[in-house]
Write a protein that holds these residues in place. Structure first.
Motif, PDB file in Angstrom:
ATOM      1  N   ARG A 333       0.841  -1.205   0.000  1.00 44.54           N
ATOM      2  CA  ARG A 333       0.000   0.000   0.000  1.00 44.54           C
ATOM      3  C   ARG A 333       0.869   1.245   0.000  1.00 44.54           C
ATOM      4  NH1 ARG A 333      -4.706  -2.648   1.854  1.00 44.54           N
ATOM      5  NH2 ARG A 333      -4.293  -4.701   0.927  1.00 44.54           N
ATOM      6  N   PHE A 334       0.284   2.356  -0.444  1.00 43.09           N
ATOM      7  CA  PHE A 334       1.012   3.608  -0.611  1.00 43.09           C
ATOM      8  C   PHE A 334       1.173   4.297   0.733  1.00 43.09           C
ATOM      9  CE2 PHE A 334       2.516   6.736  -3.644  1.00 43.09           C
ATOM     10  CZ  PHE A 334       2.491   7.911  -2.914  1.00 43.09           C
ATOM     11  N   VAL A 335       2.414   4.735   1.015  1.00 42.61           N
ATOM     12  CA  VAL A 335       2.683   5.410   2.292  1.00 42.61           C
ATOM     13  C   VAL A 335       3.322   6.776   2.053  1.00 42.61           C
ATOM     14  CG1 VAL A 335       3.957   5.354   4.459  1.00 42.61           C
ATOM     15  CG2 VAL A 335       2.954   3.242   3.549  1.00 42.61           C
ATOM     16  N   SER A 336       2.702   7.807   2.654  1.00 34.52           N
ATOM     17  CA  SER A 336       3.301   9.148   2.641  1.00 34.52           C
ATOM     18  C   SER A 336       3.715   9.522   4.054  1.00 34.52           C
ATOM     19  CB  SER A 336       2.279  10.208   2.214  1.00 34.52           C
ATOM     20  OG  SER A 336       1.691   9.938   1.000  1.00 34.52           O
ATOM     21  N   LEU A 337       4.775  10.321   4.146  1.00 31.14           N
ATOM     22  CA  LEU A 337       5.097  10.962   5.422  1.00 31.14           C
ATOM     23  C   LEU A 337       4.499  12.353   5.365  1.00 31.14           C
ATOM     24  CD1 LEU A 337       8.878  10.239   6.173  1.00 31.14           C
ATOM     25  CD2 LEU A 337       6.829   9.120   7.124  1.00 31.14           C
ATOM     26  N   ASN A 338       3.774  12.738   6.416  1.00 37.55           N
ATOM     27  CA  ASN A 338       3.263  14.110   6.536  1.00 37.55           C
ATOM     28  C   ASN A 338       4.248  14.830   7.442  1.00 37.55           C
ATOM     29  OD1 ASN A 338       1.410  16.242   6.306  1.00 37.55           O
ATOM     30  ND2 ASN A 338       0.490  15.696   8.262  1.00 37.55           N
ATOM     31  N   LEU A 339       5.323  15.343   6.831  1.00 36.11           N
ATOM     32  CA  LEU A 339       6.420  15.916   7.612  1.00 36.11           C
ATOM     33  C   LEU A 339       6.060  17.344   8.036  1.00 36.11           C
ATOM     34  CD1 LEU A 339       9.285  15.280   8.642  1.00 36.11           C
ATOM     35  CD2 LEU A 339      10.151  16.380   6.572  1.00 36.11           C
ATOM     36  N   LEU A 340       5.960  17.572   9.336  1.00 39.01           N
ATOM     37  CA  LEU A 340       5.638  18.909   9.865  1.00 39.01           C
ATOM     38  C   LEU A 340       6.941  19.707   9.899  1.00 39.01           C
ATOM     39  CD1 LEU A 340       3.298  17.758  12.768  1.00 39.01           C
ATOM     40  CD2 LEU A 340       2.717  18.244  10.382  1.00 39.01           C
ATOM     41  N   VAL A 341       7.093  20.596   8.934  1.00 39.50           N
ATOM     42  CA  VAL A 341       8.368  21.254   8.678  1.00 39.50           C
ATOM     43  C   VAL A 341       8.535  22.512   9.523  1.00 39.50           C
ATOM     44  CG1 VAL A 341       9.797  22.337   6.911  1.00 39.50           C
ATOM     45  CG2 VAL A 341       8.402  20.343   6.338  1.00 39.50           C
ATOM     46  N   PHE A 342       9.689  22.634  10.175  1.00 39.10           N
ATOM     47  CA  PHE A 342       9.971  23.793  11.025  1.00 39.10           C
ATOM     48  C   PHE A 342      11.392  24.269  10.761  1.00 39.10           C
ATOM     49  CE2 PHE A 342       8.898  26.469  14.540  1.00 39.10           C
ATOM     50  CZ  PHE A 342      10.106  26.770  15.151  1.00 39.10           C
ATOM     51  N   ASN A 371       3.929  22.906   6.467  1.00 40.61           N
ATOM     52  CA  ASN A 371       4.423  23.877   7.433  1.00 40.61           C
ATOM     53  C   ASN A 371       3.844  23.575   8.811  1.00 40.61           C
ATOM     54  OD1 ASN A 371       5.781  25.418   5.414  1.00 40.61           O
ATOM     55  ND2 ASN A 371       3.781  26.212   4.797  1.00 40.61           N
ATOM     56  N   MET A 372       4.709  23.538   9.831  1.00 36.51           N
ATOM     57  CA  MET A 372       4.203  23.331  11.192  1.00 36.51           C
ATOM     58  C   MET A 372       3.542  24.629  11.664  1.00 36.51           C
ATOM     59  SD  MET A 372       6.223  22.357  14.713  1.00 36.51           S
ATOM     60  CE  MET A 372       6.811  20.735  14.256  1.00 36.51           C
ATOM     61  N   ASN A 373       2.300  24.505  12.113  1.00 41.05           N
ATOM     62  CA  ASN A 373       1.545  25.663  12.599  1.00 41.05           C
ATOM     63  C   ASN A 373       1.845  25.874  14.082  1.00 41.05           C
ATOM     64  OD1 ASN A 373      -0.136  26.415  10.280  1.00 41.05           O
ATOM     65  ND2 ASN A 373      -0.998  24.373  10.527  1.00 41.05           N
ATOM     66  N   ILE A 374       2.758  26.786  14.370  1.00 41.61           N
ATOM     67  CA  ILE A 374       3.091  27.025  15.780  1.00 41.61           C
ATOM     68  C   ILE A 374       3.884  28.325  15.922  1.00 41.61           C
ATOM     69  CG2 ILE A 374       5.335  25.826  15.847  1.00 41.61           C
ATOM     70  CD1 ILE A 374       4.136  24.491  18.504  1.00 41.61           C
ATOM     71  N   ASP A 375       3.766  28.954  17.097  1.00 40.75           N
ATOM     72  CA  ASP A 375       4.541  30.154  17.417  1.00 40.75           C
ATOM     73  C   ASP A 375       6.016  29.758  17.406  1.00 40.75           C
ATOM     74  OD1 ASP A 375       4.300  32.682  19.998  1.00 40.75           O
ATOM     75  OD2 ASP A 375       6.116  31.942  19.013  1.00 40.75           O
ATOM     76  N   PRO A 376       6.840  30.342  16.504  1.00 41.55           N
ATOM     77  CA  PRO A 376       8.229  29.862  16.373  1.00 41.55           C
ATOM     78  C   PRO A 376       9.015  29.867  17.681  1.00 41.55           C
ATOM     79  CG  PRO A 376       7.724  31.523  14.694  1.00 41.55           C
ATOM     80  CD  PRO A 376       6.537  31.433  15.574  1.00 41.55           C
ATOM     81  N   GLU A 377       8.915  30.964  18.435  1.00 45.07           N
ATOM     82  CA  GLU A 377       9.740  31.023  19.657  1.00 45.07           C
ATOM     83  C   GLU A 377       9.198  30.088  20.736  1.00 45.07           C
ATOM     84  OE1 GLU A 377       9.867  35.488  19.025  1.00 45.07           O
ATOM     85  OE2 GLU A 377      11.488  35.137  20.436  1.00 45.07           O
ATOM     86  N   TYR A 378       7.875  29.895  20.733  1.00 45.67           N
ATOM     87  CA  TYR A 378       7.278  28.974  21.712  1.00 45.67           C
ATOM     88  C   TYR A 378       7.830  27.561  21.481  1.00 45.67           C
ATOM     89  CZ  TYR A 378       3.610  26.485  24.293  1.00 45.67           C
ATOM     90  OH  TYR A 378       2.931  25.669  25.167  1.00 45.67           O
ATOM     91  N   TYR A 379       7.911  27.162  20.191  1.00 40.82           N
ATOM     92  CA  TYR A 379       8.383  25.802  19.900  1.00 40.82           C
ATOM     93  C   TYR A 379       9.891  25.695  20.086  1.00 40.82           C
ATOM     94  CZ  TYR A 379       8.983  21.318  17.536  1.00 40.82           C
ATOM     95  OH  TYR A 379       9.315  20.019  17.249  1.00 40.82           O
ATOM     96  N   LEU A 380      10.627  26.750  19.645  1.00 39.99           N
ATOM     97  CA  LEU A 380      12.089  26.693  19.795  1.00 39.99           C
ATOM     98  C   LEU A 380      12.479  26.560  21.260  1.00 39.99           C
ATOM     99  CD1 LEU A 380      13.306  29.240  17.111  1.00 39.99           C
ATOM    100  CD2 LEU A 380      14.003  26.840  17.300  1.00 39.99           C
ATOM    101  N   ASP A 381      11.672  27.170  22.142  1.00 36.08           N
ATOM    102  CA  ASP A 381      11.969  27.064  23.580  1.00 36.08           C
ATOM    103  C   ASP A 381      11.869  25.623  24.078  1.00 36.08           C
ATOM    104  OD1 ASP A 381      10.434  30.268  24.543  1.00 36.08           O
ATOM    105  OD2 ASP A 381      12.385  29.730  23.638  1.00 36.08           O
ATOM    106  N   THR A 382      11.120  24.774  23.353  1.00 39.26           N
ATOM    107  CA  THR A 382      10.987  23.380  23.802  1.00 39.26           C
ATOM    108  C   THR A 382      12.122  22.516  23.260  1.00 39.26           C
ATOM    109  OG1 THR A 382       9.747  22.557  21.877  1.00 39.26           O
ATOM    110  CG2 THR A 382       8.455  23.641  23.619  1.00 39.26           C
ATOM    111  N   LEU A 383      12.858  23.057  22.263  1.00 38.40           N
ATOM    112  CA  LEU A 383      13.870  22.237  21.575  1.00 38.40           C
ATOM    113  C   LEU A 383      15.270  22.451  22.155  1.00 38.40           C
ATOM    114  CD1 LEU A 383      12.877  22.775  17.811  1.00 38.40           C
ATOM    115  CD2 LEU A 383      12.596  20.677  19.167  1.00 38.40           C
ATOM    116  N   ASP A 384      16.141  21.447  22.002  1.00 39.43           N
ATOM    117  CA  ASP A 384      17.547  21.625  22.361  1.00 39.43           C
ATOM    118  C   ASP A 384      18.166  22.574  21.336  1.00 39.43           C
ATOM    119  OD1 ASP A 384      18.956  18.879  20.538  1.00 39.43           O
ATOM    120  OD2 ASP A 384      16.922  19.618  20.504  1.00 39.43           O
ATOM    121  N   ALA A 385      19.180  23.289  21.772  1.00 34.91           N
ATOM    122  CA  ALA A 385      19.805  24.290  20.891  1.00 34.91           C
ATOM    123  C   ALA A 385      20.538  23.605  19.741  1.00 34.91           C
ATOM    124  CB  ALA A 385      20.784  25.130  21.713  1.00 34.91           C
ATOM    125  N   SER A 386      20.759  24.350  18.656  1.00 28.96           N
ATOM    126  CA  SER A 386      21.482  23.777  17.524  1.00 28.96           C
ATOM    127  C   SER A 386      22.359  24.838  16.884  1.00 28.96           C
ATOM    128  CB  SER A 386      20.506  23.248  16.473  1.00 28.96           C
ATOM    129  OG  SER A 386      21.211  22.955  15.278  1.00 28.96           O
TER     130      SER A 386
END
Ligand code: SF4
Length: 416
Positions: A333-342, A371-386
């Motif tokens: 069967r056909f499989v797609s990834l719905n990649l939430l891009v940030f 496109n990931m629907n989210i406040d950029p700084e709100y989400y970046l605060d949850t992520l490890d730095a890069s």
């Protein structure tokens, strides 16, 4: 675009202006910089300009210095754009967030500038299909379609839900159903076994939801009635479980299996698709057994730590998600990834490498870059730095070159 557009901002009345001397700046998730010429596109039709309350605009002066603009209006704000479907945003707006700034609602904010009489942003069209192009939607025709179908199926609660989606929420998928074309949405679930940070239909904290969640359980026969109506009047029709206005369809496994069975009794062909978090491989197996055609798996990251941080799975793991994909591929069967891009996560070298490993390991056939629907700084605060990333345009290009057979897009394809 040879010259960098001028910085845009809004005054306290919400009127948008371009700054006479400052040029547009963007935040690529790692640093604030000028947009690259090949990132810039005129704002596509259907794009909306959004105010960014509690945020001041940043732009570059003629010496290349980054400047914050507050003007003499104490409620001046930065602005951004929300792109129409099929467009991938390449960076975030460049702003300074004030201490009292509210968390932004769940939209994907892209940067904006002004030049040659139009707004510009940084984006690339990821799907040529015009399935949700605003120019193709006639309000009268939608209204007539709703009246026609509700007259024919007055007791079908799912049809009534789609009426609400089409007329009240402006959902393009529901409108396409009443316009008898492309993909028909089949929302069915009121609950979910994940707690995604950016869930648009359920939030238990600071962020307002942007989509009311369905509050009833359509029956298998109501679901089949809607899908079969669609299959009977559309060329290459697709019917999809898993919409923005619901929880996780796999939580309604029994009903979905019965619904697909009923659909297949009358329509052995055409695409019955499942947009899902793929958390329940056992239920996916049952659905494949009765004739599910394809699955689209939502994923914020191929990295388990980042996946768990965003999706906050309740009682399942990323391994269960992979198992669902393997079961679907095992049955061809056909499989797609719905990649939430940030920007700031998806294009990190480690993320791109893991994405390529996942594509190769699981033999997925398509990436839907969303496109990931989210406040950029709100989400970046949850992520490890890069330190940095390779950029989103380069990420798409690299994946295209590495997997020439892989499809790229935004919309679920018709599969037999
Ligand atoms: S899987 Fe879907 S419905 Fe569930 S929390 Fe995530 S976004 Fe919301």
């Amino acid at each position: 675009m040879a010259t960098i557009p001028r910085m845009a901002y809004a005054d306290s009345t919400g009127q948008v202006f371009d700054h006479p001397r400052l040029t547009m700046a963007v935040f690529d998730g790692y640093r604030i910089r000028e947009p690259l010429a090949d990132e810039l596109v005129p704002l596509p039709p259907g794009g909306d300009v959004f105010l960014l309350p509690g945020r001041l605009p940043l732009g570059f002066d003629r010496k290349g210095h980054l400047v914050e603009f507050a003007g003499d209006d104490d409620r001046l704000t930065a602005v951004s754009v929300f792109l129409p479907p099929a467009w991938l945003r390449l960076s975030h707006p460049a702003v300074r967030k004030l201490p009292e700034a509210p968390v932004l609602p769940l939209f994907a904010y892209a940067p904006v500038g002004w030049a040659d009489g139009v707004f510009w942003t940084t984006a690339l069209r990821i799907d040529p299909e015009r399935r949700q192009d605003p120019a193709l939607f006639d309000t009268n025709a939608i209204g007539q379609g709703v009246a026609r179908d509700l007259h024919r199926f007055p007791g079908n609660r799912l049809m009534m839900q789609l009426r609400r989606c089409a007329l009240d929420y402006g959902c393009r998928a529901a409108q396409n159903f009443f316009l008898k074309r492309w993909e028909c949405p089949l929302p069915t679930a009121t609950s979910c076994n994940a707690r995604c940070v950016g869930c648009i239909s359920h939030q238990d904290g600071a962020i307002p939801v942007t989509q009311e969640r369905i509050d009833f359980h359509p029956s298998a026969s109501e679901i089949a009635e809607v899908a079969c109506l669609h299959f009977g009047r559309v060329e290459h029709p697709i019917a999809s479980f898993g919409q923005g206005c619901e929880g996780e369809p796999l939580t309604r496994g029994k009903t979905l299996v019965e619904a697909v069975r009923l659909i297949r009794q009358r329509n052995p062909h055409h695409t019955v698709n499942l947009n899902t978090n793929a958390s329940r491989p056992d239920v996916v197996e049952e659905l494949l057994e009765v004739g599910l055609s394809s699955i689209r798996v939502s994923l914020s990251s191929p990295d388990e730590q980042h996946y768990n941080q965003y999706h906050r799975p309740q009682g399942y793991t990323l391994e269960d998600v992979k198992d669902s994909v393997r079961r679907a591929r095992r049955r061809g069967r056909f499989v797609s990834l719905n990649l939430l891009v940030f920007p700031g996560l998806t294009d990190r070298e480690t993320e791109v490498r893991r994405l390529e490993e996942l594509i190769a390991e699981l033999d997925v056939q398509m990436i839907q870059w969303r496109n990931m629907n989210i406040d950029p700084e709100y989400y970046l605060d949850t992520l490890d730095a890069s330190e940095g990333g390779i950029g989103l345009a380069a990420t798409v290009k690299q994946v295209r070159e590495r997997f020439p057979q892989l499809r790229h897009g935004y919309f679920n394809p018709y599969v037999e």
